[in-house]
Design a protein around this motif. Structure first.
Motif, PDB file in Angstrom:
ATOM      1  N   ILE A   1       0.882  -1.168   0.000  1.00  0.00           N
ATOM      2  CA  ILE A   1       0.000   0.000   0.000  1.00  0.00           C
ATOM      3  C   ILE A   1       0.915   1.212   0.000  1.00  0.00           C
ATOM      4  O   ILE A   1       1.695   1.404   0.924  1.00  0.00           O
ATOM      5  CB  ILE A   1      -0.896   0.018   1.259  1.00  0.00           C
TER       6      ILE A   1
ATOM      7  N   VAL B   1      -1.572  -5.240   1.735  1.00  0.00           N
ATOM      8  CA  VAL B   1      -2.867  -5.912   1.622  1.00  0.00           C
ATOM      9  C   VAL B   1      -2.632  -7.134   0.746  1.00  0.00           C
ATOM     10  O   VAL B   1      -1.775  -7.104  -0.142  1.00  0.00           O
ATOM     11  CB  VAL B   1      -3.946  -4.949   1.064  1.00  0.00           C
TER      12      VAL B   1
ATOM     13  N   TRP C   1      -4.555  -7.762   5.745  1.00  0.00           N
ATOM     14  CA  TRP C   1      -4.034  -6.404   5.682  1.00  0.00           C
ATOM     15  C   TRP C   1      -3.148  -6.134   6.885  1.00  0.00           C
ATOM     16  O   TRP C   1      -3.271  -6.768   7.922  1.00  0.00           O
ATOM     17  CB  TRP C   1      -5.175  -5.385   5.633  1.00  0.00           C
TER      18      TRP C   1
ATOM     19  N   ALA D   1      -6.626   1.332   5.389  1.00  0.00           N
ATOM     20  CA  ALA D   1      -6.782  -0.121   5.313  1.00  0.00           C
ATOM     21  C   ALA D   1      -8.100  -0.473   4.625  1.00  0.00           C
ATOM     22  O   ALA D   1      -8.149  -1.381   3.791  1.00  0.00           O
ATOM     23  CB  ALA D   1      -6.709  -0.745   6.704  1.00  0.00           C
TER      24      ALA D   1
ATOM     25  N   ALA E   1      -8.112  -2.562   1.257  1.00  0.00           N
ATOM     26  CA  ALA E   1      -8.740  -3.883   1.322  1.00  0.00           C
ATOM     27  C   ALA E   1      -9.973  -3.964   0.427  1.00  0.00           C
ATOM     28  O   ALA E   1     -10.201  -4.981  -0.239  1.00  0.00           O
ATOM     29  CB  ALA E   1      -9.092  -4.232   2.764  1.00  0.00           C
TER      30      ALA E   1
ATOM     31  N   SER F   1     -11.376 -13.543   6.145  1.00  0.00           N
ATOM     32  CA  SER F   1     -10.278 -12.920   6.881  1.00  0.00           C
ATOM     33  C   SER F   1     -10.175 -13.644   8.209  1.00  0.00           C
ATOM     34  O   SER F   1     -11.185 -13.838   8.894  1.00  0.00           O
ATOM     35  CB  SER F   1     -10.527 -11.427   7.110  1.00  0.00           C
TER      36      SER F   1
ATOM     37  N   SER G   1      -9.112  -4.772  13.486  1.00  0.00           N
ATOM     38  CA  SER G   1      -9.299  -5.626  12.311  1.00  0.00           C
ATOM     39  C   SER G   1     -10.701  -6.225  12.281  1.00  0.00           C
ATOM     40  O   SER G   1     -11.282  -6.402  11.202  1.00  0.00           O
ATOM     41  CB  SER G   1      -8.246  -6.729  12.267  1.00  0.00           C
TER      42      SER G   1
END
Length: 180
Positions: free
Chosen positions: A69, A81, A96, A108, A112, A130, A139
């Motif tokens: 990124i 990512v 990520w 993020a 993502a 994930s 997250s």
């Protein structure tokens, strides 16, 4: 499988690009720090190097992998990512990580969601998951913001992880799914 083209994806603020050796120092610093606790770390340098190389090698082996990124204005790498697969992942995983200075700005999510769309539209992956440590509240919120829902029945590489399903239902594994 022939060498796939590693995509370069852009958003208004970001460039998602192939990893380079110049990305290693910042990646290593994160993976060897306490900040890697939610990813099974901190890791020693050889293990971090192996992870860095595997993140890139997945492009050749599986047609997916990690992208750095990058801030489009400054060119500075802000994190990574990835669409992870292979024998360590029961299903295709959207993952990520952000470097500390990049957190709290929605980067993020931007990265993502862009890679999630690529996986669905270009790679035609029927589903993504994930794997999230239960204590990683940031997250967990990001997975939910991306539209994922918890899937308690899904396989996971770490029995303690939560699995967030992004779209679709399981249709094969990351190791055995069609690559093209």
């Amino acid at each position: 499988m022939p060498h796939p083209e590693i995509p370069q994806l852009t958003t208004p603020r970001l460039r998602l690009r192939a990893m380079t050796h110049a990305d290693w120092p910042d990646y290593a610093a994160l993976m060897m720090s306490e900040r890697a606790q939610f990813m099974g770390g901190p890791f020693d340098q050889p293990r971090a190097w192996g992870m860095f190389c595997a993140d890139h090698a997945q492009w050749d082996l599986l047609g997916c992998g990690a992208l750095m990124i990058e801030d489009r204005t400054t060119g500075r790498a802000l994190g990574q990512v990835a669409i992870n697969g292979g024998p360590l992942f029961p299903e295709w995983e959207l993952g990520w990580l952000l470097y500390p200075a990049a957190e709290g700005r929605g980067l993020a999510f931007e990265a993502a969601s862009t890679l999630q769309n690529w996986a669905r539209e270009t790679r035609r992956l029927p589903t993504l998951v994930s794997y999230v440590d239960p204590g990683n509240h940031r997250s967990r919120r990001l997975a939910e913001r991306l539209g994922a829902v918890q899937d308690a029945a899904a396989s996971r590489p770490d029995p303690a992880d939560l699995v967030y399903r992004h779209f679709g239902t399981p249709q094969g594994t990351a190791e055995g799914a069609g690559m093209g």
